[in-house]
Structure formats: structure tokens, C-alpha cells
Design an enzyme around this catalytic site. Structure first.
Site, PDB file in Angstrom:
ATOM      1  N   HIS A   1       0.821  -1.200   0.000  1.00  0.00           N
ATOM      2  CA  HIS A   1       0.000   0.000   0.000  1.00  0.00           C
ATOM      3  C   HIS A   1       0.864   1.262   0.000  1.00  0.00           C
ATOM      4  CE1 HIS A   1      -3.170   2.661   2.081  1.00  0.00           C
ATOM      5  NE2 HIS A   1      -3.398   2.625   0.778  1.00  0.00           N
TER       6      HIS A   1
ATOM      7  N   ASP B   1       6.727   5.376 -21.752  1.00  0.00           N
ATOM      8  CA  ASP B   1       7.045   5.231 -23.170  1.00  0.00           C
ATOM      9  C   ASP B   1       8.521   4.877 -23.295  1.00  0.00           C
ATOM     10  OD1 ASP B   1       8.505   7.650 -22.848  1.00  0.00           O
ATOM     11  OD2 ASP B   1       6.869   8.861 -23.640  1.00  0.00           O
TER      12      ASP B   1
ATOM     13  N   HIS C   1       5.293  18.340 -15.994  1.00  0.00           N
ATOM     14  CA  HIS C   1       6.195  17.261 -16.416  1.00  0.00           C
ATOM     15  C   HIS C   1       7.430  17.161 -15.524  1.00  0.00           C
ATOM     16  CE1 HIS C   1       7.552  14.148 -19.071  1.00  0.00           C
ATOM     17  NE2 HIS C   1       8.695  14.773 -19.309  1.00  0.00           N
TER      18      HIS C   1
ATOM     19  N   TYR D   1       4.984  11.425 -24.178  1.00  0.00           N
ATOM     20  CA  TYR D   1       4.266  11.601 -22.912  1.00  0.00           C
ATOM     21  C   TYR D   1       3.302  10.475 -22.579  1.00  0.00           C
ATOM     22  CZ  TYR D   1       6.327  16.199 -23.224  1.00  0.00           C
ATOM     23  OH  TYR D   1       7.213  17.235 -23.327  1.00  0.00           O
TER      24      TYR D   1
ATOM     25  N   ASN E   1       3.131   8.174 -20.391  1.00  0.00           N
ATOM     26  CA  ASN E   1       3.721   7.782 -19.120  1.00  0.00           C
ATOM     27  C   ASN E   1       2.673   7.927 -18.030  1.00  0.00           C
ATOM     28  OD1 ASN E   1       6.563   7.752 -20.134  1.00  0.00           O
ATOM     29  ND2 ASN E   1       6.146   9.931 -20.404  1.00  0.00           N
TER      30      ASN E   1
END
Length: 129
Positions: free
Chosen positions: A20, A28, A95, A117, A119
Site C-alpha cells: 500500500h 514510453d 512534467h 508523454y 507515461n
């Protein structure tokens, strides 16, 4: 021997080891992974395997309570943005912040995805019964 779903032994071991609040990422082919963060590299060529099918297989195996993605995905990769925000409910963040959070991941799964992007960062949840 498994009869379906994920069959990559290293990836399955990493997923089973999650607890947890542990975080992990699916990326990518171009996301920089910091030294010291374990990398499970599934990419065999640009475009293979694609990002979305890998994420879908992973989500069949693990409970996720939160997800984040780079806000830059909206302009650069609308198809991935739709999946990330509407299907996987990822919160969009800057980002640079996304890349900083990769430092804390238990592992990163790199796909062969060649579109930018694609990801996502996931936080493991608990499958309360």
C-alpha cells in the site's frame, strides 16, 4: 504456469511485491529513469509493445488508488491523454514534477511506445475484501 494475463516473470514479481502506497510507473520508450530505480524493459522495438495494452494488463493484476501523468500529454498525445484522464483517472501534473516523482518509484516498466508523454505513475492500493 499462468494460463492468461501477464507472463513476464520479472514484472509479475515486481507487482506482487507492491504494498500500500508504493508507487510504480509505466512509460514510453523515452522517459529517463534515474539511476537506482529498477527498470523492467519490455520494449523490443519502437512501437512494440504499445503503452495502452501494457497498462491494461498491469491493471488486471494490481489495485491502484491514484495515478498521475504529465500535463504535456494533452497537447502532444491526445489519444494517450484520453486514456490517462478518462479511463485511468490520472491527475495531470507538471512534467518536471512527474519526472521528480519517478525517483521514488519501486520500479518503472518501459514499453516500446514511440509517441510522446505516454507515461503514468500509479500508487498501489489495498484490495480490501
Amino acid at each position: 504456469m499462468r494460463t492468461g494475463g501477464l507472463i513476464h516473470a520479472g514484472l509479475m514479481a515486481a507487482l506482487v511485491g507492491l504494498r500500500h502506497t508504493d508507487t510504480f510507473a509505466v512509460s514510453d520508450s523515452g522517459l529517463p529513469v534515474p539511476p537506482g530505480v529498477p527498470l523492467i524493459d519490455l520494449g523490443i522495438s519502437y512501437g512494440m509493445p504499445r503503452f495502452a495494452p501494457v497498462v491494461e494488463l498491469i491493471l488486471e493484476e494490481v489495485t491502484v488508488e491514484a495515478a498521475w501523468a504529465s500535463a504535456d500529454v494533452v497537447a502532444a498525445n491526445p489519444e494517450a491523454a484520453d486514456l490517462l484522464t478518462n479511463r485511468w483517472h490520472a491527475e495531470l501534473i507538471a512534467h518536471d514534477e512527474f519526472k521528480r516523482r519517478i525517483d521514488q518509484c519501486r520500479f518503472v516498466v518501459r514499453t516500446g511506445e514511440a509517441r510522446p508523454y505516454a507515461n503514468v505513475l500509479f500508487r498501489a492500493g489495498v484490495p480490501w475484501l
